[in-house]
Design a protein around this motif. Sequence first.
Motif, short mmCIF file in Angstrom:
data_model
loop_
_atom_site.label_atom_id
_atom_site.label_comp_id
_atom_site.label_asym_id
_atom_site.label_seq_id
_atom_site.Cartn_x
_atom_site.Cartn_y
_atom_site.Cartn_z
N GLU A 125 0.83 -1.20 0.00
CA GLU A 125 0.00 0.00 0.00
C GLU A 125 0.87 1.25 0.00
OE1 GLU A 125 -2.87 -0.12 3.12
OE2 GLU A 125 -3.70 -2.05 2.50
N ASP A 142 -1.28 -2.20 -4.06
CA ASP A 142 -2.65 -2.42 -3.59
C ASP A 142 -3.27 -1.09 -3.19
OD1 ASP A 142 -4.99 -3.13 -2.39
OD2 ASP A 142 -4.10 -4.44 -0.87
N GLY A 143 -4.02 -0.52 -4.13
CA GLY A 143 -4.74 0.71 -3.85
C GLY A 143 -6.23 0.48 -3.74
N ALA A 144 -6.63 -0.77 -3.48
CA ALA A 144 -8.06 -1.11 -3.48
C ALA A 144 -8.83 -0.39 -2.38
CB ALA A 144 -8.23 -2.62 -3.33
N LEU A 150 -8.50 2.72 -1.74
CA LEU A 150 -8.64 4.11 -2.14
C LEU A 150 -9.89 4.33 -2.99
CD1 LEU A 150 -4.94 4.75 -3.26
CD2 LEU A 150 -6.00 5.47 -1.11
N TYR A 186 -11.86 5.10 -6.32
CA TYR A 186 -11.50 4.54 -7.62
C TYR A 186 -10.50 5.40 -8.39
CZ TYR A 186 -11.92 2.77 -12.37
OH TYR A 186 -11.64 2.28 -13.62
N ASN A 208 -7.07 5.41 -6.75
CA ASN A 208 -6.44 4.11 -6.96
C ASN A 208 -5.87 4.05 -8.37
OD1 ASN A 208 -5.69 1.38 -6.98
ND2 ASN A 208 -7.79 0.61 -6.88
N THR A 261 -1.86 3.84 -9.04
CA THR A 261 -1.42 2.60 -9.68
C THR A 261 -0.72 2.88 -10.99
OG1 THR A 261 -3.25 1.37 -8.66
CG2 THR A 261 -2.17 0.35 -10.54
#
Length: 284
Positions: free
Chosen positions: A86, A105-107, A109, A111, A114, A118
């Motif tokens: 992260e 892993d920006g899940a 955040l 959308y 993220n 990413t």
Amino acid sequence: MPLTPTADIMADAVASRTGQGAFNVIHLETVEGLITGAELAGLPLILQISQNCANYHGGLEPLALACMSLARQSKVPIALHLDHAEDTGLAIQAVDLGFGSVMYDGAHLPYEENLETTAKVTEYAHSMGVYVEAELGKVGGKGGAHAPGVRTDPEEAADFVRRTGVDALAVAVGSSHAMTERNAALDLSLIRRLRDSLNVPLVLHGSSGVPDETISEAITAGMSKINVSTHLNGFFTRAVRDYLESHPTVVDSRKYLGAGRDALVPEVSRLLRLFAGTARSNET
């Protein structure tokens, strides 16, 4: 043999339409057991160091260098992957250290944030020839993209891959992290729809909670990379516990850690052969 690029191992899995095992490192004994198990199976393995693991060891570099050294001595192809980072700085450090791949892993955040973050990690990693995995799921609580009930939307996933340029995508299809019972039910129809919507391999996280038969069905439906951690940790820990109960006066930690390491070998071999023996379907 030389440390193998993750891209090469994943390309082989995609070409053969089979599943590739990616197993998490906890400490040096884990690395030794995982590699020995891969050698027993005669199959490639992706070693994974998570951000949590790096934090436990006080930094990424020492354990990463040990993994690289052991990988170079292996009789089978071994790749090194950074799992669930992260922290963008940690992802950049892994690229600079020579990892074959990183997962940003920006899940957790929003959308667009993220997507933007990413994309930046991907741009840097690709400039160094490093493969990138990301994660996307409609976040439904503290557990993130793999909390119970969370699912990845195929249209959103296609947009995310197109705009970030990632090489693989971890998707939320019914599994959850850190499960100690293997009773998760996966949405196989969603896996097929994601496979048909994307031009990158799909990654199954939280596989420890998924029964063998369901994992095989998921590979047939379209999964390419199968991550396992908790399930294998259980084999290690049970062996250590059994050894200590049988040898209550032992003080040499190599004795019980060695028992844990040895317990990994047959299960690592079995899982790799299970994944490699399951071909993905051409059916829609």
